[in-house]
Design an enzyme around this catalytic site. Structure first.
Site, short mmCIF file in Angstrom:
data_model
loop_
_atom_site.label_atom_id
_atom_site.label_comp_id
_atom_site.label_asym_id
_atom_site.label_seq_id
_atom_site.Cartn_x
_atom_site.Cartn_y
_atom_site.Cartn_z
CG ASP A 138 -2.33 0.50 0.97
OD1 ASP A 138 -2.38 1.92 0.75
OD2 ASP A 138 -3.26 -0.14 1.10
CG HIS A 211 -5.27 3.89 0.57
ND1 HIS A 211 -4.72 2.76 0.74
CD2 HIS A 211 -6.39 3.93 0.05
CE1 HIS A 211 -5.69 1.99 -0.16
NE2 HIS A 211 -6.65 2.69 -0.40
CB SER A 541 -9.18 0.69 -0.61
OG SER A 541 -8.35 0.77 -1.50
#
Ligand SMILES: *[C@@H]1O[C@H](CO)[C@@H](O)[C@H](O)[C@H]1NC(C)=O
Ligand SMILES: *[C@@H]1O[C@H](CO)[C@@H](O)[C@H](O)[C@H]1NC(C)=O
Ligand SMILES: *[C@@H]1O[C@H](CO)[C@@H](O)[C@H](O)[C@H]1NC(C)=O
Ligand SMILES: *[C@@H]1O[C@H](CO)[C@@H](O)[C@H](O)[C@H]1NC(C)=O
Ligand SMILES: *[C@@H]1O[C@H](CO)[C@@H](O)[C@H](O)[C@H]1NC(C)=O
Ligand SMILES: *[C@@H]1O[C@H](CO)[C@@H](O)[C@H](O)[C@H]1NC(C)=O
Length: 765
Positions: A138, A211, A541
């Site tokens: 990520d 994220h 996600s």
């Protein structure tokens, strides 16, 4: 400074010459991942790296290797011109030269969707759980936070071979017994974009985006009490596998995630000893033998590592999936039972409910003038509240209606605020229907569905002096129905192999609370100076790491299970109906959703722990699947790194892959020779493996169509011992339907205690 004409022409000439040289060397070069046939290395080489180097040198003096790969693929990556690629492809031992593919994160960067994660303790903490390692590919990780608190965790698992890479603002002490490893992969990215700008992003595993911290802590973050975003979604924030260890592999940068970097990370993750790989990224949908991530995932699967990926945010359009290889677990998104209401009251007394995560000073409650952005802007796309499009004199002191789409939702709020607006009503258009995603807006706001939005706009154009006010309603729990399939969640059918149903299942992906980076505020906008420990965002996600963490729990409970067995347990125990029997709804349509939307259904981790039976699959099963795809020996070698030749006398069938769900293509009247009224017959074989006590299972079927008859043989299977295998066949006899028709059914095996459920999707093509 002033330039004379001569200076300018000299400058131009220089630029031209410079550009020409540079172009020849650089501009036309692109990054390629070169797959080598390692088992066929010429005898003249002692070492495969020497061989790779020699192959590269034979076509280019200047090209340097970005990475060499030795686990998930054999080969290297480098920058080459098209001519060099053509030469290289002719060299012996080259399986393929695949161009770099840029992947993207499966959430919109600016925290789009907001919400919270279910956080009840599902499983008691176990020793075994702390032996499981989840590798997260990520944007990196923000260390030192409570979600990575390692209190109570024993030493790192013995087999761990990873490391904590040092880089900008990241030291070896950034890792601990929870975050046991962190690496970064930027060579492919830097080869394309030039050196990383250290002022903008950290050349280290540190997460400047949020994220990666969010996904890693969703999968396996430690439990943190009293977590919330500005008081919204207050409670205990925890990953799915609170005892499992996290290893972060940073592969995504401001400009995207590059396949050469992703494969390098997968290569290391496998060597480091992770048990689960979580990838909330996607892109580059193509045949498996050309899909670098599918190839890497095959290798991981072969070594017992489950690879869980997001299905994509391309919904509600059909065929919008990514990450569809059958050895990958593909995760779509549903909602939770939690909401963040915001109320819009109009001058005519009408009241509408939307959502918001605004936390600042509320509006006074009195009505203020209401305008539509399209009427207070000087551009044709004024309705979208794009940056610089609103005329401040017409916005100041008013509430502005902005349509969703075109730019980030939080940016719209900022644009209204910067123009002097007091509040924003964010209205859904056709694309989003009634799907509501809350944002940590910087001004009072309410995001409303299309129906409410249209009514508010109608009021606006019918009232000469329209007014409104907005009030926040905090956090509401127990929202029904839930889950519903998120509109953004990518939908089937599977665009690469329609015979394999995808997504595999859905998990919470709307308004998920998890830890956040310290580098940027919750909206992800530069101008958002707020710092939060937790953020609420949405996307597949967010659903992917839920399943990654749950897979880690299953791995802990059943260390001997293969990735296919774990996936099967998660799928066959998933649910697709509410307690009242109604099918899970699709927020995009307001109607019942289908297996093309939710796959096997919504994950049910407690049931998955004890599925009774599993549909296991070995490397040989997947090789048979590739034979059914008519892959050549060299394509199979590329996808699997194996020398395997399909047996010409054997009939391979895609539908026979021992998959926990069924996708059944059927003939239409026009495609079948006999014309209307003709029937087609499809027969599949499946093998169940007992993972429970001795028991006899009986089959039952339900179907929404009369047009397909289903016959299962035998109708009952008795298992007398653990890991005993029994096969059955299912024959579908269908009458012809118009092309494009779909219908659905279920097949389940039950021993009275366990229910082993498989969805069936019929499509007439
Ligand atoms: C560096 O790390 C510290 C401690 O984790 C953090 O407070 C700081 O914001 C980081 N600086 C940058 C530029 O990321
Ligand atoms: C609008 O609806 C909300 C929720 O039902 C309620 O709390 C609020 O009082 C209502 N406001 C008006 C003006 O009716
Ligand atoms: C539109 O309005 C903005 C804000 O007032 C202004 O900066 C911009 O120049 C205007 N553009 C046009 C094309 O009039
Ligand atoms: C709008 O664009 C300007 C100039 O690029 C930038 O400084 C500003 O931050 C942007 N505003 C928003 C809300 O994105
Ligand atoms: C404002 O926009 C609405 C919707 O686009 C339209 O119906 C209305 O006529 C506009 N009003 C003005 C004053 O332009
Ligand atoms: C593979 O080849 C066979 C024989 O030509 C054909 O019937 C079948 O449709 C092909 N399968 C696929 C997936 O292309």
């Amino acid at each position: 400074m002033k330039f004379s004409l001569l200076q300018i022409s000299l400058l131009l000439v220089f630029c031209y010459v410079y550009a020409a040289v540079e172009e020849k060397n650089q501009q036309f070069k692109k990054t390629y991942v070169i797959h080598m046939d390692r088992s066929n290395m010429p005898a003249s080489f002692d070492d495969h790296f020497q061989w790779y180097d020699s192959s590269l040198k034979s076509v280019s003096d200047s090209a340097a290797m970005l990475y060499t790969y030795s686990n998930v693929i054999h080969g290297f990556s480098t920058r080459l011109t098209v001519e060099e690629v053509e030469l290289l492809e002719k060299q012996p031992g080259i399986l393929a030269v695949l161009p770099e593919v840029i992947y993207e994160l499966h959430t919109t960067r600016t925290p789009e969707f907001l919400g919270l994660g279910k956080s009840e303790a599902l499983f008691p903490a176990s020793e075994a759980e702390s032996e499981v390692i989840v590798g997260v590919l990520d944007t990196g990780v923000w260390p030192g936070i409570k979600s990575f608190d390692d209190t109570g965790l024993g030493p790192v698992p013995k087999g761990w071979k990873g490391t904590c890479e040092v880089g900008k603002n990241f030291s070896s002490s950034s890792c601990n017994k929870k975050l046991i490893g962190a690496r970064f992969f930027s060579k492919g990215y830097e080869a394309a974009f030039g050196p990383i700008e250290e002022a903008a992003e950290s050349k280290s595993p540190r997460d400047d985006d949020g994220h990666g911290t969010h996904t890693a802590t969703t999968a396996a973050g430690s439990a943190v009490s009293g977590a919330s975003l500005f008081g919204y979604a207050t409670g205990k924030a925890r990953g799915m596998a609170t005892q499992a260890r996290v290893a972060a592999y940073k592969v995504c940068w401001l400009g995207g995630c590059f396949s050469s970097d992703i494969v390098a990370a997968m290569d290391k993750a496998v060597a480091d000893g992770v048990n689960v790989i979580s990838m909330s990224i996607g892109g580059g949908l193509t045949d498996y033998y050309r899909d670098t991530v599918a190839i890497g995932a095959f290798s991981a699967m072969e070594q017992g590592i489950l690879v869980s990926c997001s299905a994509g945010n391309g919904g509600p359009y059909s065929g919008s999936l990514s990450n569809v290889a059958p050895w990958i677990t593909t995760v779509g998104a549903g909602t939770l039972d939690r909401d963040f209401p915001a109320y819009v009251t109009l001058g005519n007394g009408k009241n509408f409910t939307g959502v918001s995560l605004y936390s600042g000073k509320p509006l006074s409650g009195s009505l203020v003038p209401l305008v539509h952005a399209a009427n207070v802007s000087n551009t044709t796309t004024g309705n979208l509240c794009l940056n610089g499009s609103l005329i401040p004199a017409k916005v100041a002191g008013k509430i502005v209606i902005c349509d969703r789409g075109g730019n980030a939702r939080a940016q719209k709020g900022m644009v209204v605020k910067d123009a002097g607006g007091l509040g924003m009503i964010l209205t859904n258009t056709d694309d989003f229907g009634e799907e509501l995603v809350a944002d940590a807006q910087l001004l009072p706001s309410a995001a409303v569905g299309q129906i409410a939005g249209d009514m508010i706009k109608k009021y606006l154009s019918s009232d000469p002096k329209p007014t409104a006010t907005i009030a926040s309603g905090g956090t509401h729990l127990g929202i029904r129905p839930s889950p519903v399939v998120a509109a953004f969640s990518s939908r089937g059918p599977n665009p690469i192999t329609p015979e394999i149903l995808k997504p595999d299942l859905i998990a919470p992906g709307v308004n998920i609370l998890a830890a956040w980076t310290g580098a940027i505020g919750p909206t992800g906008m530069e101008s958002d100076a707020r710092h939060v420990d937790f953020n609420i965002i949405s996307g597949t996600s967010m659903s992917c790491p839920h399943v990654s963490g749950l897979a880690a729990l299953l791995k802990a409970a059943h260390p001997e299970w293969s990735p296919a067995a774990i996936k099967s347990a998660l799928m066959t125990t998933a649910y697709s109906t509410y307690e009242n029997g109604g099918t899970i709804l699709d927020v995009a349509t307001g109607h019942a959703s289908t297996p093309f939307d939710y796959g096997a259904g919504h994950v049910d981790p407690v049931a998955a722990l004890d599925p009774g039976l599993v549909y296991d699959a070995t490397v040989d099963d997947y090789l048979g699947f590739l034979c059914a795809l008519n892959y050549s020996t060299s394509q199979i070698k590329l996808a699997t790194k194996r020398d395997f030749t399909c047996v010409s006398s054997k009939v391979y069938s895609l539908g026979n892959l021992n998959y926990p769900s069924f996708a059944v293509p059927l003939e239409t009247a026009s495609s079948s020779k006999g014309g209307a009224g003709v029937t087609s017959t499809v027969k599949y074989t499946r093998t169940l493996t007992n993972v429970g006590a001795s028991a006899t299972y009986k089959v039952s079927m339900s179907s929404e169509t009369q047009s397909v008859k289903m016959l299962v043989e035998p109708e009952s299977l008795s298992f007398s011992g653990p890991y005993e295998k029994k096969s059955y066949t299912v024959t579908f006899t269908a009458s012809s339907k118009p092309s494009g028709t779909t219908s659905f059914a279920r097949l389940q095996w039950s021993d009275g205690k366990h229910v082993v459920n498989s969805p069936i999707a019929f499509s007439w093509t």
